[in-house]
Design a protein around this motif. Sequence first.
Motif, PDB file in Angstrom:
ATOM      1  N   ILE A 236       0.849  -1.197   0.000  1.00  0.00           N
ATOM      2  CA  ILE A 236       0.000   0.000   0.000  1.00  0.00           C
ATOM      3  C   ILE A 236       0.881   1.242   0.000  1.00  0.00           C
ATOM      4  CG2 ILE A 236      -1.849  -1.166   1.263  1.00  0.00           C
ATOM      5  CD1 ILE A 236      -1.007   0.484   3.729  1.00  0.00           C
ATOM      6  N   ASP A 237       0.320   2.345  -0.463  1.00  0.00           N
ATOM      7  CA  ASP A 237       0.982   3.645  -0.384  1.00  0.00           C
ATOM      8  C   ASP A 237       0.608   4.226   0.971  1.00  0.00           C
ATOM      9  OD1 ASP A 237       1.592   6.404  -0.495  1.00  0.00           O
ATOM     10  OD2 ASP A 237       1.515   6.362  -2.694  1.00  0.00           O
ATOM     11  N   ILE A 238       1.520   4.164   1.925  1.00  0.00           N
ATOM     12  CA  ILE A 238       1.192   4.588   3.281  1.00  0.00           C
ATOM     13  C   ILE A 238       0.833   6.072   3.342  1.00  0.00           C
ATOM     14  CG2 ILE A 238       3.612   4.986   3.841  1.00  0.00           C
ATOM     15  CD1 ILE A 238       0.764   3.775   6.189  1.00  0.00           C
ATOM     16  N   GLY A 239       1.426   6.858   2.457  1.00  0.00           N
ATOM     17  CA  GLY A 239       1.085   8.285   2.429  1.00  0.00           C
ATOM     18  C   GLY A 239      -0.372   8.506   2.058  1.00  0.00           C
ATOM     19  N   ASP A 301       1.184   9.471  12.883  1.00  0.00           N
ATOM     20  CA  ASP A 301       2.348   8.797  13.480  1.00  0.00           C
ATOM     21  C   ASP A 301       2.017   7.351  13.845  1.00  0.00           C
ATOM     22  OD1 ASP A 301       3.870  11.078  13.250  1.00  0.00           O
ATOM     23  OD2 ASP A 301       3.470  11.771  15.299  1.00  0.00           O
ATOM     24  N   THR A 302       0.823   7.144  14.391  1.00  0.00           N
ATOM     25  CA  THR A 302       0.398   5.794  14.766  1.00  0.00           C
ATOM     26  C   THR A 302       0.329   4.880  13.548  1.00  0.00           C
ATOM     27  OG1 THR A 302      -0.872   6.621  16.648  1.00  0.00           O
ATOM     28  CG2 THR A 302      -1.444   4.435  15.827  1.00  0.00           C
ATOM     29  N   LEU A 303      -0.229   5.390  12.457  1.00  0.00           N
ATOM     30  CA  LEU A 303      -0.345   4.600  11.230  1.00  0.00           C
ATOM     31  C   LEU A 303       1.033   4.280  10.642  1.00  0.00           C
ATOM     32  CD1 LEU A 303      -3.383   6.401   9.577  1.00  0.00           C
ATOM     33  CD2 LEU A 303      -3.361   4.104  10.561  1.00  0.00           C
ATOM     34  N   ALA A 306       2.551   1.549  12.780  1.00  0.00           N
ATOM     35  CA  ALA A 306       1.885   0.264  12.535  1.00  0.00           C
ATOM     36  C   ALA A 306       2.348  -0.328  11.211  1.00  0.00           C
ATOM     37  CB  ALA A 306       0.366   0.450  12.540  1.00  0.00           C
ATOM     38  N   TYR A 307       2.472   0.513  10.211  1.00  0.00           N
ATOM     39  CA  TYR A 307       2.902   0.046   8.893  1.00  0.00           C
ATOM     40  C   TYR A 307       4.332  -0.489   8.948  1.00  0.00           C
ATOM     41  CZ  TYR A 307       4.003   0.144   3.901  1.00  0.00           C
ATOM     42  OH  TYR A 307       4.395  -0.201   2.628  1.00  0.00           O
ATOM     43  N   LEU A 308       5.205   0.226   9.669  1.00  0.00           N
ATOM     44  CA  LEU A 308       6.594  -0.224   9.806  1.00  0.00           C
ATOM     45  C   LEU A 308       6.673  -1.557  10.550  1.00  0.00           C
ATOM     46  CD1 LEU A 308       8.417   3.141  10.649  1.00  0.00           C
ATOM     47  CD2 LEU A 308       8.561   1.821   8.524  1.00  0.00           C
ATOM     48  N   SER A 309       5.834  -1.710  11.577  1.00  0.00           N
ATOM     49  CA  SER A 309       5.818  -2.969  12.326  1.00  0.00           C
ATOM     50  C   SER A 309       5.429  -4.129  11.426  1.00  0.00           C
ATOM     51  CB  SER A 309       4.838  -2.873  13.502  1.00  0.00           C
ATOM     52  OG  SER A 309       5.271  -1.915  14.433  1.00  0.00           O
ATOM     53  N   LYS A 370      -1.954 -10.226  11.672  1.00  0.00           N
ATOM     54  CA  LYS A 370      -3.381 -10.077  11.418  1.00  0.00           C
ATOM     55  C   LYS A 370      -3.979  -8.953  12.259  1.00  0.00           C
ATOM     56  CE  LYS A 370      -7.648 -12.822  11.164  1.00  0.00           C
ATOM     57  NZ  LYS A 370      -7.856 -12.556   9.729  1.00  0.00           N
ATOM     58  N   GLU A 371      -3.615  -8.894  13.523  1.00  0.00           N
ATOM     59  CA  GLU A 371      -4.164  -7.858  14.402  1.00  0.00           C
ATOM     60  C   GLU A 371      -3.635  -6.473  14.038  1.00  0.00           C
ATOM     61  OE1 GLU A 371      -3.496  -9.065  18.427  1.00  0.00           O
ATOM     62  OE2 GLU A 371      -4.885 -10.779  18.292  1.00  0.00           O
ATOM     63  N   ALA A 372      -2.364  -6.406  13.650  1.00  0.00           N
ATOM     64  CA  ALA A 372      -1.789  -5.117  13.252  1.00  0.00           C
ATOM     65  C   ALA A 372      -2.435  -4.604  11.972  1.00  0.00           C
ATOM     66  CB  ALA A 372      -0.282  -5.244  13.073  1.00  0.00           C
ATOM     67  N   GLU A 373      -2.681  -5.489  11.021  1.00  0.00           N
ATOM     68  CA  GLU A 373      -3.313  -5.083   9.769  1.00  0.00           C
ATOM     69  C   GLU A 373      -4.761  -4.661  10.000  1.00  0.00           C
ATOM     70  OE1 GLU A 373      -0.822  -7.493   6.344  1.00  0.00           O
ATOM     71  OE2 GLU A 373      -2.750  -8.306   7.009  1.00  0.00           O
ATOM     72  N   PHE A 374      -5.449  -5.342  10.907  1.00  0.00           N
ATOM     73  CA  PHE A 374      -6.826  -4.967  11.236  1.00  0.00           C
ATOM     74  C   PHE A 374      -6.866  -3.538  11.772  1.00  0.00           C
ATOM     75  CE2 PHE A 374     -10.795  -4.872  13.527  1.00  0.00           C
ATOM     76  CZ  PHE A 374     -11.627  -5.726  12.822  1.00  0.00           C
ATOM     77  N   ALA A 375      -5.927  -3.230  12.675  1.00  0.00           N
ATOM     78  CA  ALA A 375      -5.874  -1.889  13.258  1.00  0.00           C
ATOM     79  C   ALA A 375      -5.394  -0.845  12.250  1.00  0.00           C
ATOM     80  CB  ALA A 375      -4.967  -1.888  14.482  1.00  0.00           C
ATOM     81  N   LEU A 376      -4.554  -1.251  11.306  1.00  0.00           N
ATOM     82  CA  LEU A 376      -4.060  -0.307  10.301  1.00  0.00           C
ATOM     83  C   LEU A 376      -5.200   0.216   9.437  1.00  0.00           C
ATOM     84  CD1 LEU A 376      -1.550   1.005   8.910  1.00  0.00           C
ATOM     85  CD2 LEU A 376      -1.521  -0.969   7.393  1.00  0.00           C
ATOM     86  N   TYR A 377      -6.154  -0.641   9.138  1.00  0.00           N
ATOM     87  CA  TYR A 377      -7.279  -0.229   8.302  1.00  0.00           C
ATOM     88  C   TYR A 377      -8.467   0.275   9.116  1.00  0.00           C
ATOM     89  CZ  TYR A 377      -4.774  -2.173   4.362  1.00  0.00           C
ATOM     90  OH  TYR A 377      -3.834  -2.406   3.392  1.00  0.00           O
TER      91      TYR A 377
END
Length: 382
Positions: A236-239, A301-303, A306-309, A370-377
């Motif tokens: 994904i394009d995090i920006g 910053d949180t996103l 999360a993306y880096l993690s 899975k949990e990190a991706e759920f929170a990312l979206y």
Amino acid sequence: MKGTGRLALAAAAAAFVALAMLQPARAETVVKGYIVESSADQVKLTLEQAIKWARESSHLLKAANQNVERNAIMLQSAADELKQVTRRDNHDGEDDNGPSDAEALRAAYKRYEAAASMYEDAQKQVPLAMDQLEFQTMKAYHEAIMAADHEATDKEALDVALQEENIALAKAARGKISENDKAKAVQARMEAEKKLAESKAASQKAEDALSKLLGKKQGTAYELVDIPIYSKPKAIDIGLHIQDMTSSGSPALYKQENAVKQAMAEASFYNGTSVSEYRLKTLDVETAKMELSQAKEQLADTLKNAYLSIQQYQSQYEELLRNLQNARNELALAENKWKRGLVPGIEIKTIETKVKQWERKATELAIQQKEAEFALYKPWLL
């Protein structure tokens, strides 16, 4: 009364349009579920079925739906009041008390605006509550999986400790090892038993926490069949993702945006003569806007973190796979030696345990992903 006709018509029109669209929102709890098979010992449970049960038993979700209904009634009442004031205003003569009627209309419209805002807020809370409940259920389901894995690992460790103890006792009986070495083997077995007892209790505690969330009786044992499998992160394009999540209307920023909206409404409806009081209301607007801006920065910053993690999980998984493959190679080599009588069976058991531990670590990493991706979206869950 002059000067209020247009305001009255606009207010009435807004009320009528809102009433035409007014539909109490309810959380949709019907989820396509799998057949849940039960046995005397365990309930076979999918994550999808767990989420369905959690929604059906959630008091918070029921309260959110009831709050929508309650605010719908309040909005209806405010709209009816606004209609009455508008009708009375349109039939008043020019000799009536104009300022008093204008103030009544303004007050009625303000109450209607407040009721409409509260109704909108109540509607938005339902899907947010559903997301939160889904996330909580997923975490409880995953925690039960990991607790069961830890119990299995400790059981395997105890099996090894028992075999090593038996070997030590046999050697000690023949004078092959000292009493101290025998005592160490016995102590290792006792510690393994203690650790297994603790992990069993932790596993049951995790299952009980899941049962409570699902509205099921305590002590229920589950066969959790949806074991997460690690997969390569989506590109994904995090920006652009951050831009989307921090744009107007994002559920992640709804509370802050609503606070700005409310502060601006209070300032616009102010009809007093106190300059200082009006200044305080404008300061409330500025403060709300500043808090919204800060919330956007914190969310960004949180996103990013999360993306880096999630990206880091990939390198961790690749290293884990190498360790797992090395353990499997070691096991294959040991099995060949064992067939030729070159190594004892205990060595095979020890390496098998190591392989299973690496496999369970892969599951834990997949759960983290899975949990990190759920929170990312759905960052409003963070």
